[in-house]
Every structure is written in C-alpha cells, then in structure tokens.
Design a protein around this motif. Structure first.
Motif, PDB file in Angstrom:
ATOM      1  N   ALA A 278       0.878  -1.316   0.262  1.00 46.70           N
ATOM      2  CA  ALA A 278       0.096  -0.135  -0.065  1.00 46.70           C
ATOM      3  C   ALA A 278       0.885   1.167   0.002  1.00 46.70           C
ATOM      4  CB  ALA A 278      -1.065  -0.103   1.132  1.00 46.70           C
ATOM      5  N   ALA A 279       1.676   1.126   0.768  1.00 46.83           N
ATOM      6  CA  ALA A 279       2.796   2.489   0.992  1.00 46.83           C
ATOM      7  C   ALA A 279       3.500   2.734  -0.448  1.00 46.83           C
ATOM      8  CB  ALA A 279       3.685   2.318   2.048  1.00 46.83           C
ATOM      9  N   THR A 280       3.932   1.467  -0.973  1.00 43.89           N
ATOM     10  CA  THR A 280       4.729   1.819  -2.159  1.00 43.89           C
ATOM     11  C   THR A 280       3.711   2.174  -3.328  1.00 43.89           C
ATOM     12  OG1 THR A 280       6.311  -0.049  -1.391  1.00 43.89           O
ATOM     13  CG2 THR A 280       6.013   0.397  -4.181  1.00 43.89           C
ATOM     14  N   ASN A 281       2.573   1.716  -3.346  1.00 44.35           N
ATOM     15  CA  ASN A 281       1.811   2.147  -4.311  1.00 44.35           C
ATOM     16  C   ASN A 281       1.263   3.770  -4.408  1.00 44.35           C
ATOM     17  OD1 ASN A 281       1.273  -0.191  -5.711  1.00 44.35           O
ATOM     18  ND2 ASN A 281      -0.672  -0.386  -5.035  1.00 44.35           N
ATOM     19  N   ALA A 282       1.168   3.990  -3.082  1.00 42.00           N
ATOM     20  CA  ALA A 282       0.872   5.455  -2.688  1.00 42.00           C
ATOM     21  C   ALA A 282       2.134   6.489  -3.232  1.00 42.00           C
ATOM     22  CB  ALA A 282       0.770   5.838  -1.201  1.00 42.00           C
TER      23      ALA A 282
ATOM     24  N   LEU B 179      -2.402  -4.004  -4.570  1.00 48.39           N
ATOM     25  CA  LEU B 179      -3.993  -3.981  -4.284  1.00 48.39           C
ATOM     26  C   LEU B 179      -4.389  -5.667  -3.812  1.00 48.39           C
ATOM     27  CD1 LEU B 179      -5.624  -1.177  -5.642  1.00 48.39           C
ATOM     28  CD2 LEU B 179      -4.863  -1.442  -3.391  1.00 48.39           C
ATOM     29  N   TRP B 180      -3.992  -6.528  -5.003  1.00 50.74           N
ATOM     30  CA  TRP B 180      -4.473  -8.098  -4.832  1.00 50.74           C
ATOM     31  C   TRP B 180      -3.610  -8.598  -3.836  1.00 50.74           C
ATOM     32  CZ3 TRP B 180      -1.860 -12.658  -5.552  1.00 50.74           C
ATOM     33  CH2 TRP B 180      -2.691 -13.759  -5.861  1.00 50.74           C
ATOM     34  N   VAL B 181      -2.633  -8.485  -3.426  1.00 47.73           N
ATOM     35  CA  VAL B 181      -1.694  -9.149  -2.357  1.00 47.73           C
ATOM     36  C   VAL B 181      -2.251  -8.349  -1.197  1.00 47.73           C
ATOM     37  CG1 VAL B 181       0.558  -8.918  -0.887  1.00 47.73           C
ATOM     38  CG2 VAL B 181       0.197  -9.508  -3.636  1.00 47.73           C
ATOM     39  N   ALA B 182      -2.448  -7.046  -1.077  1.00 49.75           N
ATOM     40  CA  ALA B 182      -2.858  -6.217   0.332  1.00 49.75           C
ATOM     41  C   ALA B 182      -4.310  -6.902   0.828  1.00 49.75           C
ATOM     42  CB  ALA B 182      -3.072  -4.823   0.257  1.00 49.75           C
TER      43      ALA B 182
END
Length: 149
Positions: A68-72, A122-125
């Motif tokens: 999530a943090a990396t995506n952000a 997002l799939w993993v999270a």
C-alpha cells in the motif's frame, strides 16, 4: 486459501478521497516518500508489536503495508501519509496520497499473471488484510486496511 474466502474490497469514488477516524482514538502518523519505505516498515512493525499482534502475523501485515505504501508514492504522489490506530481487537492502517484516479473496475480482484513484475499491490494487500477500503476523489486517495490483533 480459496479466493471465495476473501472479502471483496470496498471502493468509494465520492469526491473526497479522505478517510475519517472515530473521535477519541490515538493515531500514530508518519509522512513518507519512496526513500523512506524501510522506515515505513519499521514504524508499522513497531505499531503492530505495541498493539499486541502475534509475531507470526507481522510478516503478512508488513507485506500488505509495504504494498500500500509503495503504491501511494509510486502511483499517487511523491509524499504520502501512513496512519495507524486500534479499533476494538483490530489494528487499522490508512495510507493517503494526493493522487486520484477513476476506478474503472475493481482493482485487486484479479490475480496478476504468473510472471508479472507489477500490478500485484492491491491484490496482495486484499488477500492479507481482514478488510480493505479504497476511497478516491479530488482530495486524493486513501487505502484503509484492517488486521486482527
């Protein structure tokens, strides 16, 4: 784990993009950029241990937080904010960035291809969190995940 056992994420494109917190809750917060991702993981681990999360659950929790943090900070904006708080027997993580996007389908619902090198966050999270809520709008994007402690 069967895909049917995992609750679908909730998506809200309501124009706000913000996430509201219940009143009277102690929230720990960290602002970060790409170079700070190791610090984000350390901060998240410290919060999980402080909340009493079982040591064997922290690895999966950190993978979800890292995704999530990396995506952000790679897809949203150069800086993002991580918030952590307890609610009942759960630990909640909210990652907010100033980016916004139009959700055309339900991201995180389809498994990436076998040899994918991106598009897994997002799939993993979603697979690792008890609940995942994504809100996007003019004020940015917030991803909130719930983990049992």
């Amino acid at each position: 784990m069967n895909e049917d056992d995992i609750p679908p994420p909730r998506f809200c494109a309501d124009g706000s993009g913000g996430s509201s917190l219940p009143g009277g809750v102690t929230v720990r917060e960290l602002t970060f950029c790409v170079a700070d991702l190791p610090e984000v993981r350390d901060f998240a681990a410290l919060q999980a241990r402080g909340a009493g999360m079982a040591e064997e659950d922290i690895g999966d929790y950190l993978v979800a937080v890292n995704e999530a943090a990396t995506n952000a900070v790679t897809h949203g904006s150069a800086k993002a904010r991580l918030r952590v708080w307890r609610e009942g027997g759960d630990l909640l993580i909210a990652v907010h960035d100033n980016g916004h996007w139009i959700i055309e389908d339900q991201p995180g619902m389809i498994a990436p291809h076998d040899y994918s090198t991106s598009g897994m966050g997002l799939w993993v999270a979603r697979r690792l969190a008890k609940e995942l809520v994504l809100r996007t709008g003019l004020n940015g994007t917030s991803l909130t995940m719930r983990f049992q402690i």
